[in-house]
Motif scaffolding. Sequence first.
Motif, PDB file in Angstrom:
ATOM      1  N   LEU A  43       0.832  -1.211   0.000  1.00  0.00           N
ATOM      2  CA  LEU A  43       0.000   0.000   0.000  1.00  0.00           C
ATOM      3  C   LEU A  43       0.861   1.254   0.000  1.00  0.00           C
ATOM      4  N   ILE A  44       1.912   1.255   0.843  1.00  0.00           N
ATOM      5  CA  ILE A  44       2.821   2.400   0.892  1.00  0.00           C
ATOM      6  C   ILE A  44       3.498   2.590  -0.461  1.00  0.00           C
ATOM      7  N   GLY A  45       3.952   1.489  -1.037  1.00  0.00           N
ATOM      8  CA  GLY A  45       4.617   1.572  -2.332  1.00  0.00           C
ATOM      9  C   GLY A  45       3.706   2.097  -3.423  1.00  0.00           C
ATOM     10  N   LEU A  46       2.470   1.612  -3.437  1.00  0.00           N
ATOM     11  CA  LEU A  46       1.524   2.076  -4.451  1.00  0.00           C
ATOM     12  C   LEU A  46       1.216   3.564  -4.289  1.00  0.00           C
ATOM     13  N   SER A  47       1.036   4.006  -3.037  1.00  0.00           N
ATOM     14  CA  SER A  47       0.751   5.426  -2.806  1.00  0.00           C
ATOM     15  C   SER A  47       1.904   6.302  -3.272  1.00  0.00           C
ATOM     16  N   GLU A 181      11.816  19.841  -6.218  1.00  0.00           N
ATOM     17  CA  GLU A 181      10.647  19.042  -5.868  1.00  0.00           C
ATOM     18  C   GLU A 181      10.250  18.083  -6.979  1.00  0.00           C
ATOM     19  N   ALA A 182      10.403  18.500  -8.241  1.00  0.00           N
ATOM     20  CA  ALA A 182      10.022  17.646  -9.360  1.00  0.00           C
ATOM     21  C   ALA A 182      10.910  16.408  -9.425  1.00  0.00           C
ATOM     22  N   VAL A 183      12.202  16.584  -9.204  1.00  0.00           N
ATOM     23  CA  VAL A 183      13.136  15.456  -9.228  1.00  0.00           C
ATOM     24  C   VAL A 183      12.842  14.510  -8.066  1.00  0.00           C
ATOM     25  N   ILE A 184      12.608  15.064  -6.892  1.00  0.00           N
ATOM     26  CA  ILE A 184      12.304  14.247  -5.717  1.00  0.00           C
ATOM     27  C   ILE A 184      11.019  13.455  -5.926  1.00  0.00           C
ATOM     28  N   ALA A 185      10.005  14.091  -6.544  1.00  0.00           N
ATOM     29  CA  ALA A 185       8.731  13.402  -6.791  1.00  0.00           C
ATOM     30  C   ALA A 185       8.920  12.218  -7.731  1.00  0.00           C
ATOM     31  N   CYS A 186       9.696  12.410  -8.784  1.00  0.00           N
ATOM     32  CA  CYS A 186       9.945  11.337  -9.746  1.00  0.00           C
ATOM     33  C   CYS A 186      10.748  10.209  -9.106  1.00  0.00           C
ATOM     34  N   LEU A 187      11.760  10.573  -8.345  1.00  0.00           N
ATOM     35  CA  LEU A 187      12.577   9.578  -7.658  1.00  0.00           C
ATOM     36  C   LEU A 187      11.740   8.785  -6.655  1.00  0.00           C
ATOM     37  N   THR A 188      10.859   9.483  -5.935  1.00  0.00           N
ATOM     38  CA  THR A 188      10.017   8.835  -4.941  1.00  0.00           C
ATOM     39  C   THR A 188       9.042   7.866  -5.592  1.00  0.00           C
ATOM     40  N   ALA A 189       8.451   8.260  -6.716  1.00  0.00           N
ATOM     41  CA  ALA A 189       7.522   7.380  -7.425  1.00  0.00           C
ATOM     42  C   ALA A 189       8.226   6.116  -7.908  1.00  0.00           C
ATOM     43  N   THR A 190       9.442   6.277  -8.402  1.00  0.00           N
ATOM     44  CA  THR A 190      10.221   5.112  -8.832  1.00  0.00           C
ATOM     45  C   THR A 190      10.528   4.217  -7.643  1.00  0.00           C
ATOM     46  N   GLY A 191      10.894   4.811  -6.528  1.00  0.00           N
ATOM     47  CA  GLY A 191      11.138   4.047  -5.315  1.00  0.00           C
ATOM     48  C   GLY A 191       9.894   3.328  -4.822  1.00  0.00           C
TER      49      GLY A 191
END
Length: 241
Positions: A43-47, A181-191
């Motif tokens: 669930l955490i990963g999907l979010s 923030e854009a780079v962090i968001a993309c990195l977080t989604a990949t993670g």
Amino acid sequence: MLLGAIVNALAIVIGTTIGTWIPGIGERTKSTILQGLSLAVILIGLSMALSDTADLLIIVVSMAIGGALGEWMGIEPWLNRVGQRIESRFKTIGTGRVAQAFVTASLVFCVGSMSIVGAIQSGVQGQNDTLYVKSMLDGFTAIIFASTFGPGVYLAAVVVLVYEGAIALAARVIGMALANEAVIACLTATGGLLIVGIGLTILGVKKIAVGNLLPAMLVAAVLKGLAPHVNHALHAWWHLG
């Protein structure tokens, strides 16, 4: 600057200590806890993965490139060998699951926006509130991990300290350039996708070599950071044409 990372690592050590000393947890109870934890991890990963749907193409390309790099580098076997060597040297740990605990706990504790944003705040602003909140969450999670995986979760504290400490130091040196923030968001989604892979592996649905996919996070950050420059160059070329 490093206080947040240190507190986070200590919280994991304390949580792991509590988890390894909880008595009377039967195998069926552990199995049920593990299944519930696996679902929560998914669930955490999907979010996280769905938090940045605007960069799906970058994420897909990053997973492909990162997976190829990880296989070439042999990251997953190396991580497992580290845990196995430690287990062979310290037989008192001896649950036989040190490698799994090390890899799983390290990824869960490190992958996510709180680690990245919190460490950047510590380095750039000297503000540790985000990492303090993360420390409480990781401490409770470490109790559950340790009660199911064993003392190998202790090793994740070292990884968290090095990981968050390195980001904080880099943020101090480079400054606000990292706070994109854009780079962090993309990195977080990949993670987030990697976190889903962890959950599926714990559930026994499919063993996924998540360690070999770790470079995808770096690839995603690089591609997202370069995207505006590439778009600008393409627009300039188009107008010149």
